[in-house]
Design an enzyme around this catalytic site. Sequence first.
Site, PDB file in Angstrom:
ATOM      1  N   HIS A 206       0.851  -1.189   0.000  1.00  0.00           N
ATOM      2  CA  HIS A 206       0.000   0.000   0.000  1.00  0.00           C
ATOM      3  C   HIS A 206       0.888   1.239   0.000  1.00  0.00           C
ATOM      4  O   HIS A 206       2.112   1.149   0.109  1.00  0.00           O
ATOM      5  CB  HIS A 206      -0.962  -0.007   1.190  1.00  0.00           C
ATOM      6  CG  HIS A 206      -0.318   0.049   2.536  1.00  0.00           C
ATOM      7  ND1 HIS A 206       0.447  -0.978   3.047  1.00  0.00           N
ATOM      8  CD2 HIS A 206      -0.320   1.015   3.499  1.00  0.00           C
ATOM      9  CE1 HIS A 206       0.868  -0.655   4.258  1.00  0.00           C
ATOM     10  NE2 HIS A 206       0.427   0.555   4.546  1.00  0.00           N
TER      11      HIS A 206
ATOM     12  N   HIS B  99       1.276   3.961   1.948  1.00  0.00           N
ATOM     13  CA  HIS B  99       1.744   4.720   3.104  1.00  0.00           C
ATOM     14  C   HIS B  99       3.269   4.814   3.071  1.00  0.00           C
ATOM     15  O   HIS B  99       3.948   3.872   2.633  1.00  0.00           O
ATOM     16  CB  HIS B  99       1.269   4.078   4.410  1.00  0.00           C
ATOM     17  CG  HIS B  99      -0.137   4.448   4.762  1.00  0.00           C
ATOM     18  ND1 HIS B  99      -0.966   3.647   5.524  1.00  0.00           N
ATOM     19  CD2 HIS B  99      -0.878   5.556   4.455  1.00  0.00           C
ATOM     20  CE1 HIS B  99      -2.137   4.243   5.678  1.00  0.00           C
ATOM     21  NE2 HIS B  99      -2.105   5.390   5.034  1.00  0.00           N
TER      22      HIS B  99
ATOM     23  N   ASP C 220       5.787   4.588   5.078  1.00  0.00           N
ATOM     24  CA  ASP C 220       6.711   3.631   5.697  1.00  0.00           C
ATOM     25  C   ASP C 220       6.848   2.349   4.886  1.00  0.00           C
ATOM     26  O   ASP C 220       7.663   1.485   5.224  1.00  0.00           O
ATOM     27  CB  ASP C 220       6.295   3.319   7.141  1.00  0.00           C
ATOM     28  CG  ASP C 220       4.883   2.781   7.269  1.00  0.00           C
ATOM     29  OD1 ASP C 220       4.015   3.168   6.469  1.00  0.00           O
ATOM     30  OD2 ASP C 220       4.634   1.971   8.189  1.00  0.00           O
ATOM     31  N   HIS C 221       6.092   2.224   3.806  1.00  0.00           N
ATOM     32  CA  HIS C 221       6.195   1.070   2.908  1.00  0.00           C
ATOM     33  C   HIS C 221       6.689   1.475   1.519  1.00  0.00           C
ATOM     34  O   HIS C 221       6.864   0.609   0.664  1.00  0.00           O
ATOM     35  CB  HIS C 221       4.840   0.385   2.771  1.00  0.00           C
ATOM     36  CG  HIS C 221       4.315  -0.170   4.050  1.00  0.00           C
ATOM     37  ND1 HIS C 221       4.283  -1.529   4.333  1.00  0.00           N
ATOM     38  CD2 HIS C 221       3.813   0.450   5.160  1.00  0.00           C
ATOM     39  CE1 HIS C 221       3.778  -1.712   5.538  1.00  0.00           C
ATOM     40  NE2 HIS C 221       3.487  -0.527   6.065  1.00  0.00           N
TER      41      HIS C 221
ATOM     42  N   HIS D 136      -7.605  -1.933   5.435  1.00  0.00           N
ATOM     43  CA  HIS D 136      -6.754  -0.874   5.975  1.00  0.00           C
ATOM     44  C   HIS D 136      -7.404   0.469   5.638  1.00  0.00           C
ATOM     45  O   HIS D 136      -8.396   0.526   4.898  1.00  0.00           O
ATOM     46  CB  HIS D 136      -5.348  -0.985   5.380  1.00  0.00           C
ATOM     47  CG  HIS D 136      -4.311  -0.181   6.099  1.00  0.00           C
ATOM     48  ND1 HIS D 136      -4.213  -0.144   7.472  1.00  0.00           N
ATOM     49  CD2 HIS D 136      -3.310   0.626   5.629  1.00  0.00           C
ATOM     50  CE1 HIS D 136      -3.207   0.632   7.824  1.00  0.00           C
ATOM     51  NE2 HIS D 136      -2.649   1.123   6.720  1.00  0.00           N
TER      52      HIS D 136
ATOM     53  N   ASP E  84      -0.585  -3.873   5.671  1.00  0.00           N
ATOM     54  CA  ASP E  84      -1.259  -3.456   6.896  1.00  0.00           C
ATOM     55  C   ASP E  84      -2.741  -3.788   6.788  1.00  0.00           C
ATOM     56  O   ASP E  84      -3.386  -3.565   5.751  1.00  0.00           O
ATOM     57  CB  ASP E  84      -1.090  -1.957   7.105  1.00  0.00           C
ATOM     58  CG  ASP E  84       0.348  -1.586   7.436  1.00  0.00           C
ATOM     59  OD1 ASP E  84       1.200  -2.499   7.495  1.00  0.00           O
ATOM     60  OD2 ASP E  84       0.615  -0.384   7.621  1.00  0.00           O
TER      61      ASP E  84
ATOM     62  N   HIS F 281       6.345  -5.432  11.432  1.00  0.00           N
ATOM     63  CA  HIS F 281       5.649  -4.140  11.480  1.00  0.00           C
ATOM     64  C   HIS F 281       5.302  -3.811  12.934  1.00  0.00           C
ATOM     65  O   HIS F 281       4.139  -3.602  13.304  1.00  0.00           O
ATOM     66  CB  HIS F 281       4.393  -4.186  10.605  1.00  0.00           C
ATOM     67  CG  HIS F 281       3.883  -2.831  10.222  1.00  0.00           C
ATOM     68  ND1 HIS F 281       2.929  -2.164  10.943  1.00  0.00           N
ATOM     69  CD2 HIS F 281       4.194  -2.020   9.181  1.00  0.00           C
ATOM     70  CE1 HIS F 281       2.659  -1.003  10.371  1.00  0.00           C
ATOM     71  NE2 HIS F 281       3.419  -0.893   9.285  1.00  0.00           N
TER      72      HIS F 281
END
Length: 318
Positions: free
Chosen positions: A63, A65, A67-68, A141, A212, A270
């Site tokens: 996805h 976001h 942090d990914h 998510h 997530d 995570h």
Amino acid sequence: MELVFLGTGAGVPAKSRNVTSIALKLLAERNEIWLFDVGEATQHQILRTNIRPRKITKIFITHLHGDHLYGLPGLVASRSFQGGDTPLTIYGPVGVKDFLETALRVSDTHLSYPLHFVELTRGGKIFDDATFTVNAATLDHRIQSFGYRVTEKPHPGELLVDALRAAQVPSGPLYGQLKAGHDVTLADGRLIHAADYVAAPQPGRIVTILGDTRKTPNAVKLAMDADVLVHESTFGAHEAKLAKRYYHSTSQTAAETARQAHVGLLLLTHISARYLGPAAHQLEVEARSVFPHTKLVHDLETVDIPFKKGVVMSHVSQ
């Protein structure tokens, strides 16, 4: 087949955990490495392993976001600077193409290899060849998030050489024909059936890596009978309401998914930066109370995935 955890943290980097990225090493199987998510500083983590960016042929983004995702432009550029010249395919939600192409355009970065995108709007089979199949499914998510199921095709059964020798079948080209599944007729007139001298195919391995998510039936479907399930564990069981509010999982809900899917090993990743030392260990304890075959992973830890004979944990050489 190995998993290397380049980052196991959630949200922001921490001293002991970088943000999310996982390498699936398929060097013996196809001389390739596939990445799942590319959080900030992933290429710095790669420098601490024996991974070569030019070996990375596919990147699966769960996805969008940060942090990914934030490490993707730097990694793609470095792959080019370091001599990568083979195509790279990036799979992920709609928007990943715009994000990366914008970063490359604004920074005036020119790649030495073709870049291909497969943007996903829904689940289904997204890759299939002679050795592997990859299926995706949507998760639960705050934004669109995918999980991926990597299925290795069965390996041909071994030729039963001892049995052939006992039957006085002469070695040489005949063995190759039998291995290929062809019946052969010997000089003495005997008909040798390949099926009698080739072992049953070796089932391939299955690895499921989820983005997530809150608990969802699609996670169970993706993980069904997998050798390894990689599942987020952002919060502890005592913060279940917080996990639900922010569309994440607890260690306990991850374990419930693993139990329902009958997986071989659950790997928790995570991890929120609030869980340090004993608090992080408690996530593993909580999950094991539901699903005993659970391991909390750490940055630069590697997991070997053998053929149905258990999973061996070790640390990547520094």
